[in-house]
Design an enzyme around this catalytic site. Structure first.
Site, PDB file in Angstrom:
ATOM      1  N   ASP A  10     -16.014  18.808 -12.226  1.00  0.00           N
ATOM      2  CA  ASP A  10     -15.045  19.895 -12.289  1.00  0.00           C
ATOM      3  C   ASP A  10     -13.827  19.523 -13.120  1.00  0.00           C
ATOM      4  O   ASP A  10     -12.742  20.012 -12.890  1.00  0.00           O
ATOM      5  CB  ASP A  10     -14.603  20.264 -10.870  1.00  0.00           C
ATOM      6  N   ASN A  11     -14.025  18.616 -14.057  1.00  0.00           N
ATOM      7  CA  ASN A  11     -12.874  18.294 -14.909  1.00  0.00           C
ATOM      8  C   ASN A  11     -13.365  17.920 -16.303  1.00  0.00           C
ATOM      9  O   ASN A  11     -14.512  17.512 -16.493  1.00  0.00           O
ATOM     10  CB  ASN A  11     -12.042  17.174 -14.284  1.00  0.00           C
ATOM     11  N   CYS A  51     -24.770  19.994 -28.225  1.00  0.00           N
ATOM     12  CA  CYS A  51     -24.235  19.265 -27.077  1.00  0.00           C
ATOM     13  C   CYS A  51     -22.876  19.885 -26.732  1.00  0.00           C
ATOM     14  O   CYS A  51     -22.402  20.785 -27.419  1.00  0.00           O
ATOM     15  CB  CYS A  51     -24.130  17.760 -27.359  1.00  0.00           C
ATOM     16  N   CYS A  54     -20.439  19.734 -29.520  1.00  0.00           N
ATOM     17  CA  CYS A  54     -20.699  20.660 -30.630  1.00  0.00           C
ATOM     18  C   CYS A  54     -19.903  21.943 -30.401  1.00  0.00           C
ATOM     19  O   CYS A  54     -19.387  22.550 -31.330  1.00  0.00           O
ATOM     20  CB  CYS A  54     -22.174  21.023 -30.717  1.00  0.00           C
ATOM     21  N   CYS A  68     -10.804  24.179 -10.123  1.00  0.00           N
ATOM     22  CA  CYS A  68     -11.057  24.917  -8.884  1.00  0.00           C
ATOM     23  C   CYS A  68      -9.946  24.708  -7.866  1.00  0.00           C
ATOM     24  O   CYS A  68      -9.604  25.600  -7.103  1.00  0.00           O
ATOM     25  CB  CYS A  68     -12.390  24.497  -8.288  1.00  0.00           C
ATOM     26  N   CYS A 126     -20.695  17.090 -35.612  1.00  0.00           N
ATOM     27  CA  CYS A 126     -20.371  16.697 -34.224  1.00  0.00           C
ATOM     28  C   CYS A 126     -20.143  15.181 -34.133  1.00  0.00           C
ATOM     29  O   CYS A 126     -20.905  14.392 -34.687  1.00  0.00           O
ATOM     30  CB  CYS A 126     -21.493  17.107 -33.268  1.00  0.00           C
ATOM     31  N   CYS A 129     -23.306  13.860 -31.687  1.00  0.00           N
ATOM     32  CA  CYS A 129     -24.717  14.134 -31.998  1.00  0.00           C
ATOM     33  C   CYS A 129     -24.910  14.570 -33.449  1.00  0.00           C
ATOM     34  O   CYS A 129     -26.005  14.948 -33.849  1.00  0.00           O
ATOM     35  CB  CYS A 129     -25.307  15.158 -31.029  1.00  0.00           C
ATOM     36  N   CYS A 241       4.057  28.446  -6.450  1.00  0.00           N
ATOM     37  CA  CYS A 241       2.616  28.720  -6.505  1.00  0.00           C
ATOM     38  C   CYS A 241       1.970  27.811  -5.469  1.00  0.00           C
ATOM     39  O   CYS A 241       2.644  27.379  -4.532  1.00  0.00           O
ATOM     40  CB  CYS A 241       2.051  28.495  -7.906  1.00  0.00           C
TER      41      CYS A 241
HETATM   42 ZN    ZN Z   1     -22.939  17.586 -30.530  1.00  0.00          ZN
END
Ligand code: ZN
Length: 288
Positions: A10-11, A51, A54, A68, A126, A129, A241
């Site tokens: 989640d990061n 990937c 990319c 989250c 990239c 890749c 907040c």
């Molecule tokens: Zn790539």
């Protein structure tokens, strides 16, 4: 040894790390994510498809990322995305193959709708890749992204000390009944869970979009507070907040709006947000 990798992190730093590890070891990466009422699923580095790098060659500025813990997620949504992710893993493992290779599956829990969009092909330039990759082994991903590889306690520091007050300071303002506007910038769904009395709720997103209805509400509150104050001092606005990150962004926005879209005000952030309030001032205040 692993043949298929499922990314449930989640990061951002972890996403780059897992992506690069998969490219360098030639494994498909079944990646799912969920935020609020939306989910995404795709398979990176699969059958010549792109990937993660990319699609996202440069990490987003840390302060623009909502995770989250800040943004909230409806527990069912990651459950649904996790099942779909498991399905793709099984399809690849059993040789049937995944249909998410160059495809992004989007789930909108609010509308109860799935959409599928075709992704950009692999990027020849990239960094990992591409044709002449510069990333040939794992690097320091926290340094690369400028943020910690965790969704816990990610603390922004956008303001100077005098732009922030502690929850104790705010408590004493309430105790001496000082006229002020308390602006809660969380999304409405979170405000419905709990909020401080007398707070005005304008979500950060509405402030960013300068929604006229909300700006008008804010201006009305500011006018009311000014009437309660002697002389022509500026009305104080305190922004809160959940954890004190979005509120800092809101302070910056309001400082720009002060004297323009709304009357001149002094704006301060309540450090640590409602969770700091719950921890140090009012243990009965819900923590979520
Ligand atoms: Zn790539």
């Amino acid at each position: 040894m692993y043949d298929i990798v499922a990314d449930c992190s989640d990061n951002v730093p972890t996403r780059y790390l897992v992506n690069d590890a998969c490219v360098l070891s030639g494994k498909p990466l079944v990646s799912a994510s969920a935020l609020r009422m939306e989910g995404q699923l795709t398979v990176y580095n699969y059958h010549g498809g792109p990937c993660y790098r990319c699609l996202y060659p440069v990490p987003p500025p840390p302060q623009t990322v909502t995770n989250c813990s800040d943004g909230g997620v409806l527990g069912v949504v990651p459950g649904i995305m996790g099942c779909l992710q498991a399905l793709e893993v099984l399809k690849i493992a059993s040789g049937q193959g995944s249909s998410c290779g160059q495809q992004l599956l989007l789930f909108d829990a609010q509308d109860g709708r799935f959409r599928s969009i075709r992704l950009r092909p692999k990027l020849p330039s990239c960094a990992v890749c591409g044709e002449s990759p510069s990333v040939t082994r794992l690097v320091d991903y926290e340094a690369f992204c400028g943020s910690a590889a965790t969704d816990k306690c990610r603390k922004l520091n956008l303001l100077s000390k005098d732009q922030r007050i502690t929850v104790q300071d705010y408590k004493s303002i309430i105790d001496r009944a000082g006229p002020h506007v308390l602006l809660d910038v969380r999304p409405l769904v979170e405000v419905e869970i709990c909020s401080l009395p007398f707070s005005l709720n304008i979500p950060l997103s509405s402030l960013e979009e300068k929604k006229s209805k909300d700006i008008q509400l804010l201006q009305e509150k500011i006018s009311q507070v000014k009437q309660q104050m002697a002389g022509d001092q500026q009305a104080p606005v305190y922004v809160i907040c959940k954890l004190g990150n979005d509120s800092q962004k809101a302070v910056q926005l309001l400082e720009k709006m002060s004297g323009e879209e709304v009357d001149s005000v002094t704006v301060k952030d309540i450090s640590g947000g409602l969770m700091a309030w719950a921890k140090t001032i009012d243990p009965a205040f819900p923590q979520y």
